[in-house]
Design a protein around this motif. Structure first.
Motif, PDB file in Angstrom:
ATOM      1  N   ALA A  94      48.967  46.944  32.156  1.00 23.77           N
ATOM      2  CA  ALA A  94      48.778  46.301  31.146  1.00 23.77           C
ATOM      3  C   ALA A  94      48.838  46.854  29.721  1.00 23.77           C
ATOM      4  O   ALA A  94      49.243  46.573  28.721  1.00 23.77           O
ATOM      5  CB  ALA A  94      47.417  45.181  31.104  1.00 23.77           C
ATOM      6  N   ASN A 115      56.671  48.593  33.584  1.00 27.25           N
ATOM      7  CA  ASN A 115      56.834  47.238  33.944  1.00 27.25           C
ATOM      8  C   ASN A 115      58.365  46.727  34.046  1.00 27.25           C
ATOM      9  O   ASN A 115      58.768  45.979  34.817  1.00 27.25           O
ATOM     10  CB  ASN A 115      55.956  46.378  32.773  1.00 27.25           C
ATOM     11  CG  ASN A 115      54.473  46.536  33.250  1.00 27.25           C
ATOM     12  OD1 ASN A 115      53.894  46.059  34.078  1.00 27.25           O
ATOM     13  ND2 ASN A 115      53.996  47.265  32.117  1.00 27.25           N
ATOM     14  N   SER A 143      54.371  37.768  34.392  1.00 27.12           N
ATOM     15  CA  SER A 143      52.879  37.295  33.967  1.00 27.12           C
ATOM     16  C   SER A 143      53.031  36.049  33.033  1.00 27.12           C
ATOM     17  O   SER A 143      54.419  36.107  32.555  1.00 27.12           O
ATOM     18  CB  SER A 143      52.470  38.599  33.041  1.00 27.12           C
ATOM     19  OG  SER A 143      51.364  38.170  32.379  1.00 27.12           O
ATOM     20  N   TYR A 156      53.084  44.679  26.736  1.00 24.88           N
ATOM     21  CA  TYR A 156      53.188  43.954  28.227  1.00 24.88           C
ATOM     22  C   TYR A 156      53.925  42.737  27.925  1.00 24.88           C
ATOM     23  O   TYR A 156      54.707  42.414  29.098  1.00 24.88           O
ATOM     24  CB  TYR A 156      51.550  43.969  28.564  1.00 24.88           C
ATOM     25  CG  TYR A 156      51.352  43.214  29.825  1.00 24.88           C
ATOM     26  CD1 TYR A 156      51.728  44.148  30.916  1.00 24.88           C
ATOM     27  CD2 TYR A 156      51.008  41.938  29.927  1.00 24.88           C
ATOM     28  CE1 TYR A 156      51.433  43.535  32.230  1.00 24.88           C
ATOM     29  CE2 TYR A 156      50.564  41.509  31.324  1.00 24.88           C
ATOM     30  CZ  TYR A 156      51.075  42.290  32.393  1.00 24.88           C
ATOM     31  OH  TYR A 156      50.679  41.864  33.593  1.00 24.88           O
ATOM     32  N   SER A 157      53.504  41.875  26.907  1.00 26.24           N
ATOM     33  CA  SER A 157      54.327  40.594  26.776  1.00 26.24           C
ATOM     34  C   SER A 157      55.753  40.979  26.611  1.00 26.24           C
ATOM     35  O   SER A 157      56.540  40.272  27.545  1.00 26.24           O
ATOM     36  CB  SER A 157      53.946  39.940  25.386  1.00 26.24           C
ATOM     37  OG  SER A 157      52.424  39.645  25.571  1.00 26.24           O
ATOM     38  N   LYS A 160      57.149  42.156  30.249  1.00 33.83           N
ATOM     39  CA  LYS A 160      57.127  40.736  31.317  1.00 33.83           C
ATOM     40  C   LYS A 160      58.333  39.757  31.011  1.00 33.83           C
ATOM     41  O   LYS A 160      58.637  39.292  31.681  1.00 33.83           O
ATOM     42  CB  LYS A 160      55.714  40.320  31.430  1.00 33.83           C
ATOM     43  CG  LYS A 160      54.776  41.453  32.015  1.00 33.83           C
ATOM     44  CD  LYS A 160      55.331  41.929  33.628  1.00 33.83           C
ATOM     45  CE  LYS A 160      54.241  42.474  34.233  1.00 33.83           C
ATOM     46  NZ  LYS A 160      54.456  42.913  35.562  1.00 33.83           N
ATOM     47  N   ALA A 185      54.917  34.272  37.657  1.00 30.68           N
ATOM     48  CA  ALA A 185      54.218  34.474  36.298  1.00 30.68           C
ATOM     49  C   ALA A 185      52.447  34.096  36.626  1.00 30.68           C
ATOM     50  O   ALA A 185      52.147  32.867  36.157  1.00 30.68           O
ATOM     51  CB  ALA A 185      54.655  33.813  35.350  1.00 30.68           C
ATOM     52  N   SER A 243      49.124  29.689  37.151  1.00 27.03           N
ATOM     53  CA  SER A 243      48.421  29.962  36.158  1.00 27.03           C
ATOM     54  C   SER A 243      47.212  29.003  35.771  1.00 27.03           C
ATOM     55  O   SER A 243      46.336  28.927  35.034  1.00 27.03           O
ATOM     56  CB  SER A 243      49.068  29.713  34.780  1.00 27.03           C
ATOM     57  OG  SER A 243      49.629  28.480  34.422  1.00 27.03           O
TER      58      SER A 243
END
Length: 249
Positions: A94, A115, A143, A156-157, A160, A185, A243
């Motif tokens: 992360a 990633n 994710s 990280y966003s 991914k 995800a 999620s």
């Protein structure tokens, strides 16, 4: 949470699954689930994890940011098993939690390298093996951050989100080859990583979940197994939400 007894069963006898980053956490849970359903399982990770655990996977040392190490592990895997039926691109991390303008550029790049580029490198070596077999399944662990963007996790966003787009692109590329490519995800999952976070931060994640809890590594593993099974036959280039109801699309 239901017991293992109620999980679906698959016949993966004679099949070979490669899981990256499977020393611990989600990756190890995926390995365990594959092994319980008869597959031979290989962990491509920098470290082996607990080799004395039941169903411990065979380990080949891989740093997914170093293509030469992937190539060596691929050769060793094919030498040992002669095939790769399933690839789960799980390795990732992360990175620090902080605003974009305070993020160290080298750290931002490292998050992208592991990633996003790591998933690309592993895929580019394994896809030709699957092409020759005219079959295979690739599952990319993305994710919820890649779908919705998590504040203070810009790298990280972004990484991914890249994995999600690459999954869709590769799924279309390989649609006529017998190889299916899908992604998962997850929102927050209960792993040792969470033990490093402040309890208040973890509680915030739980509070955001309509189901009111974290996901389990077994739940991620069960979705990965379904995506690799013959039960999944008309989904490719798709991203599967895991999620607890948090995802809005």
């Amino acid at each position: 949470m239901s017991s293992h007894a109620s999980f679906a069963r698959y016949d993966f006898a004679g099949r070979v699954a490669v899981v990256t980053g499977a020393a611990t956490g989600i990756g190890r849970a995926i390995c365990d689930a594959f092994a319980l359903n008869g597959a031979s399982v290989v962990n491509w990770d920098r470290v082996p994890g607990d080799l004395d655990a039941p169903h411990a996977p065979r380990h080949f040392a891989v740093d997914i940011t170093r293509p030469a190490s992937i190539e060596a592990a691929l050769a060793a895997t094919l030498d040992a098993y002669g095939r790769i039926d399933y690839l789960v691109n799980n390795a990732g991390f992360a990175g620090p939690t902080m605003p974009l303008d305070q993020y160290d550029p080298l750290e931002w790049q490292r998050v992208i390298d592991v990633n996003l580029l790591g998933t690309y490198h592993v895929s580019r070596f394994v896809v030709p093996v699957m092409r020759r077999a005219n079959s295979g399944r690739i599952v990319n662990v993305a994710s919820l951050a890649g779908k919705e963007g998590t504040p203070n996790a810009s790298a990280y966003s972004a990484a991914k989100a890249g994995v999600i787009a690459m999954t869709k692109s590769l799924g279309k590329e390989l649609a006529q080859t017998g190889i299916l490519v899908n992604g998962i995800a997850p929102a927050a999952v209960e792993t040792s990583l969470l033990a490093q976070m402040a309890p208040a931060h973890v509680q915030t994640m739980i509070d955001k979940s309509p189901l009111g809890r974290l996901g389990t590594t077994q739940e991620v593993a069960q979705l990965a197994l379904w995506l690799c099974s013959d039960s999944c036959s008309f989904s490719t280039g798709a991203i599967f939400d895991l999620s607890g109801g948090r995802a809005t699309y």
